[in-house]
Enzyme design. Structure first.
Site, PDB file in Angstrom:
ATOM      1  CE  LYS A   1      42.304  44.965  45.622  1.00 44.55           C
ATOM      2  NZ  LYS A   1      41.638  43.656  45.495  1.00 44.55           N
TER       3      LYS A   1
ATOM      4  CB  SER B   1      50.027  45.127  44.322  1.00 44.80           C
ATOM      5  OG  SER B   1      50.342  44.917  45.689  1.00 44.80           O
TER       6      SER B   1
END
Length: 415
Positions: free
Chosen positions: A52, A309
């Site tokens: 992110k 992720s």
């Protein structure tokens, strides 16, 4: 090379002022298991332990380039997006106001505050994320800030594409298959946009949590739709509605290349990667690895990249993860047992247990019955096949029982 690829390369180069490329590591354990050349793109090793930071950096950089006076950025997030925004606010020395639900674990609040330092203010508003989001957007308009979307933003998508740029730069040859987790779609849209140009023969596999399959729903409807009853366990990817901009990129994904991972099975992957490889993954970070078994035939002999992720795992959740993994694999079950109210009945039951069976829970549910009492009993064993033998012995001994392991209502109430 097209404009998007050029921009992705330039964006990735600019990121080196903030952090080094995350490692791309061949995983021998998984490669041997699946007879394939399997690599992990370790986004769990970024400065904020998720990808992110990439989208937040690129979006904030571009906003400031267009409007140097903009010094206030606002977001709503209970997890990785908040941490990425906080880190980048500190880097650019701008003010960030981050709205989080009141129910956000303290560990995530503290981590966000650590990354942002004095540049970030955290506001806890709303029991549910929709309330938090509405409050953040209202404040942003009133304060004249810029709202940073976690995924449905062209600059964010562009930033996430840097994962693919690094991937191709680090591999000896382009991958045959890339497996991507999907929530709102920012990561997958960015990676797809770059690989479509730079490695068009690479097959993309998209993985959603079973309880939050918003891409699957959008493909079926031909447009983003809101799905009801989202299971929030995979909190980094459990999104009720995929983004409009991200779906525009993903709308032609073959439905057979969009997979769903059961939440309890994801728990097995988290435990295995932790115990075997020493890799800490959050539920969303385990999605790409979790479906390797589903793809076993098609990946044999292929070079495969799994994007892990995120690794922001709260270890207070570990008992729950272990419990769900055991139940999914069939080595732990719960029964309601009708126990005769007579001396020796409990001993008779215990003698039916096998050498690998262990009682993990034992609780009388009804103590006033004259002839029988109900018992909640949890049993762990080493092999799932042991339960067939145990239930056969119970039936032969005329014990009445009910397996409630997969009865969601009863299990939530009693367990």
């Amino acid at each position: 090379m097209d404009d998007f690829a050029d921009t992705a390369l330039a964006t990735t180069a600019r990121m080196r002022a903030l952090f080094a490329a995350t490692p791309l590591q061949r995983n021998d354990f998984l490669s041997e298991r699946f007879d394939a050349d399997i690599w992990l793109k370790r986004e769990d090793l970024s400065p904020v332990r998720s990808y992110k930071i990439r989208g937040a950096f690129n979006a904030m950089r571009k906003v400031r380039a267009d409007n140097p006076e903009q010094g206030l950025f606002v977001c709503a997030s209970a997890g990785n997006h908040a941490q990425g925004v906080a880190f980048v606010c500190r880097h650019f020395d701008v003010r960030g106001v981050i709205f989080m639900p009141v129910t956000t674990p303290q560990q995530k609040i503290d981590k966000t505050r650590t990354f942002g330092g004095d540049n970030v203010e955290i506001r806890l508003i709303g029991d549910y994320f929709d309330d938090t989001l509405a409050a953040a957007q209202e404040y942003c308009v009133q304060a004249g800030g810029h709202f940073l979307s976690p995924f449905d933003d062209a600059h964010v998508i562009e930033g996430q594409s840097s994962v693919a740029v690094e991937m191709l730069a680090e591999l000896p040859a382009p991958p045959d298959i890339v497996i991507l987790p999907v929530g709102g779609g920012g990561l997958s849209a960015g990676v797809k946009s770059y690989l479509d140009v730079m490695s068009p023969d690479t097959r993309l596999i998209y993985v959603e949590p079973e309880g939050g399959a918003s891409l699957t729903a959008a493909l079926a409807a031909g447009e983003p739709v809101s799905i009801p009853g989202v299971d929030s366990f995979v909190d980094g990817a459990a999104v009720a509605r995929i983004g409009q901009k991200t779906f525009a990129v993903l709308k032609n994904a073959p439905p057979e290349d969009v997979l769903q991972a059961p939440e309890d099975r994801i728990c097995m992957t988290i435990l295995e990667m932790l115990n075997v490889e020493g890799i800490v993954l959050e539920p969303a970070g385990a999605l790409s690895i979790n479906v390797l078994g589903d793809l076993a035939e098609s990946i044999r002999g292929k070079r495969v990249v799994c994007v892990t992720s995120g690794g922001n795992f709260d270890f207070e959740r570990l008992p729950e993860v272990k419990e769900r993994a055991q139940r999914y694999s069939g080595v732990k079950k719960y029964f309601i047992l009708r126990m005769p109210q007579r001396p020796g009945a409990l001993r008779d039951f215990l003698e039916l247990l096998g050498p690998e069976d262990d009682i993990a829970r034992f609780e009388y549910l009804k103590k006033s019955a004259r002839n029988y009492g109900s018992v909640l009993i949890g049993i762990e064993t080493k092999r799932s096949a042991n339960f067939a033998k145990l239930t056969a012995r119970l039936e032969a001994a005329d014990f009445i029982y009910r397996d409630i392991t997969n009865d969601t209502t009863l299990a939530e109430f009693l367990i």
